[in-house]
Design a protein around this motif. Structure first.
Motif: not given
Length: 588
Positions: A376, A395, A398-399, A401-403, A405-406, A409-410
């Motif tokens: 890290c 950034s 990554y943002s 990808w997070q959206r 991914y979430n 997953w939901e």
């Protein structure tokens, strides 16, 4: 041969060919003749009277399996909690086994490409149901809340319990559902393809149902402006401040106001609606640290540290100044580290050889934490050394990808995971043979266990369906006055919007798709049957759950389920299946 001797009826074509006379196609009725339907042989399905008997048997099978659940629930032995437990158990365990065993053994890579037509048909069905529901609501003069309820009943049909049972039963009774493009097609393959089509429709419906349906169409009463006065009288709103906002009061005094807006990482001890203080644990004992702080249960939660301007963490001193340790990382770690205190229920580490596994585990975790921190730190330093445009680009990626991914997953659930795993196995021929080829070890062990569990799925679905139809689990103590006034109109409008008008509109559309769209699965008889069953299927059972959560016309919802699944299911299924078979014969 005597004059009065009776003969069995013989087709004109057969009689002329047996006599050696040529058959002239011109003497037969053309397909455009109004009498063509009456004179057609209907080779794709048995006679109407026999077809009615077969469909009645398929529906009666569903009723017989569902009836015990209904009776047990009416007797009070099958309450809402038990129904929810069995439904979740079925979704988490038995239904995935059913999906995997049915799909992975029958699919191949070529069939998967042509499934893209299913979302298109789903969008058309949803749009037609929406427009029909809105039109019916205007004819009845409903307000916005009642119109949204009728729209939810019309748009969200059952694509899980009842259609799956009907498809499996019809695949075993109707012999005209075999696909001529598949050599040696059998009833098991027909059922497997039908379940695949239903699962895709179901996942699309789930996505819309729990987003648009839950938050908009079946929203609580306090979400509507016209019910604002009523909900305030019921005490659903808290005290309002002069500026119109809800009044909130901190539970702790002395908390700095700036910390109210600080976003804290989510953890089991942090809730959205409460800022209650929870102590961190025992007071640390200096000099007795035996373990890394990363071994604690709160690993990954850095408390209330404030970010520094340049991205380097800092520590707030007593006088409010912010000390930076960007140049001395070890000093920062030493100050931020707290000794690990053994809990009362934690056993003492055994000495000697017996305690070796525990010490190895702790050392491994400590080493893993150090490696993670090092990676890290290197990544942070590399990121800080990049130009600002590159940082902004990374950034954003990554943002995004997070959206994604979430969201995935939901959206994913055990049946969908099972479907993806089945598609993966079916796409790899060697892997498919490993699971389903005769006399292999995996088939006699793992596949056999999965098929045993899969056999429980459909009966359990129907038992829970019967229990859901027993309305003893609903709250009858409080009755909405509006529901008493317009309840009958809501019932009629919902049944028309779900089981009548969409079928009349979608039947010609599906016939045109089956006749002229060059997609091979539209020639699959079970696919056309599935489309027709979903077009006129009863309202989804999950709508009753949403209505109970948001307190939306619960009594009307129960009457809709009873009328749909008990009264109208037999004639509706009969008409839908006959329409599907007629479309197949016309499009052939």
């Amino acid at each position: 041969m005597g004059f009065l001797e009776l003969r069995a009826p013989t087709a004109l074509r057969s009689a002329m060919m047996a006599a050696g006379e040529p058959w002239d196609n011109q003497i037969s009725l053309s397909s455009s003749s109004p009498l063509a339907i009456l004179t057609s042989s209907h080779d794709s399905h048995p006679p109407v009277d026999h077809l009615v008997l077969l469909i009645f048997g398929a529906v009666l099978e569903v009723v017989c399996v569902s009836l015990p659940g209904y009776v047990i629930a009416r007797l009070g032995h099958f309450d809402a909690d038990k129904q929810k437990f069995l439904a979740n158990l079925n979704v988490m365990l038995f239904t995935p086994c059913l999906i995997f065993t049915k799909l992975a053994s029958q699919l191949n890579a070529e069939k998967l490409i042509e499934l893209g037509v299913i979302p298109i048909i789903f969008v058309i069905q949803t749009l037609v149901s929406y427009l029909v529901s809105r039109g019916v609501s205007k004819c009845f003069g409903f307000n916005r809340r009642a119109s949204n309820f009728v729209t939810a009943m019309g748009v969200f049909g059952n694509s899980n319990s009842l259609p799956i049972s009907l498809v499996i039963s019809l695949s075993q009774t109707l012999k005209g559902l075999h696909w001529d493009r598949i050599p040696k097609d059998n009833d098991e393959e027909v059922a497997a393809r039908g379940i695949l089509y239903l699962m895709i429709f179901q996942q699309l419906g789930q996505l819309v149902r729990w987003s648009w349906g839950y938050h908009v169409l079946l929203a609580p009463k306090d979400k509507y402006d016209e019910y604002a006065d009523e909900t305030i009288e019921e005490g659903r709103y808290g005290a309002l401040t002069p500026d119109g906002s809800t009044e909130t009061q901190g539970l702790l005094e002395g908390v700095h106001p700036d910390t109210v807006g600080v976003e804290r990482p989510s953890s089991p001890t942090h809730t959205v609606d409460s800022a209650a203080y929870e102590p961190a644990g025992r007071t640390p004992i200096a000099g007795s640290s035996r373990h890394s702080p990363h071994d604690s249960e709160d690993e990954g939660h850095d408390g209330w540290k404030k970010p520094y301007a340049n991205g380097v963490a800092g520590v707030t001193s007593v006088d409010g100044t912010l000390n930076q340790f960007g140049d001395n990382e070890e000093e920062l770690n030493r100050i931020l580290s707290f000794p690990r205190i053994r809990n009362n229920d934690e056993a003492e580490t055994p000495t000697g050889v017996k305690g070796l596994p525990v010490r190895i585990s702790r050392a491994t975790k400590k080493y893993q934490a150090r490696v993670t921190n090092y990676i890290c730190n290197v990544a942070r330093q590399t990121y800080d050394a990049l130009p600002r445009p590159v940082q902004s680009l990374l950034s954003g990626i990554y943002s995004l990808w997070q959206r994604v991914y979430n969201f995935l997953w939901e959206f994913m659930n055990p049946p969908l995971w099972a479907m993806l795993l089945a598609i993966l196995v079916a796409s790899i021929k060697d892997l498919q043979e490993l699971f389903f080829k005769d006399d292999t070890f995996v088939k006699t062990s793992v596949t056999a266990a999965l098929r045993s569990s899969a056999g429980v799925a459909v009966p359990l679905i129907l038992v829970v369906l019967g229990a859901n139809l027993a309305r003893n689990t609903q709250n009858h103590d409080t009755v909405d006055p509006e529901e008493k006034e317009i309840g009958k109109k809501l019932l009629i409008a919902s049944l028309i919007s779900r089981m009548l008008l969409p079928t009349l509109i979608m039947a010609p559309i599906l016939a045109v798709f089956a006749k002229y769209v060059p997609v091979s699965i539209l020639d699959d008889p079970i696919f056309v049957v599935v489309c027709f069953l979903l077009t006129g299927a009863p309202s989804a059972l999950q709508l009753a759950q949403i209505c109970q959560i948001n307190n939306v016309y619960e009594g009307v919802m129960g009457r809709i389920l009873f009328q749909s699944y008990v009264i109208w299911i037999l004639p509706s299924t009969l008409v839908l299946v006959m329409c599907a078979l007629e479309v197949l014969e016309w499009a052939a």
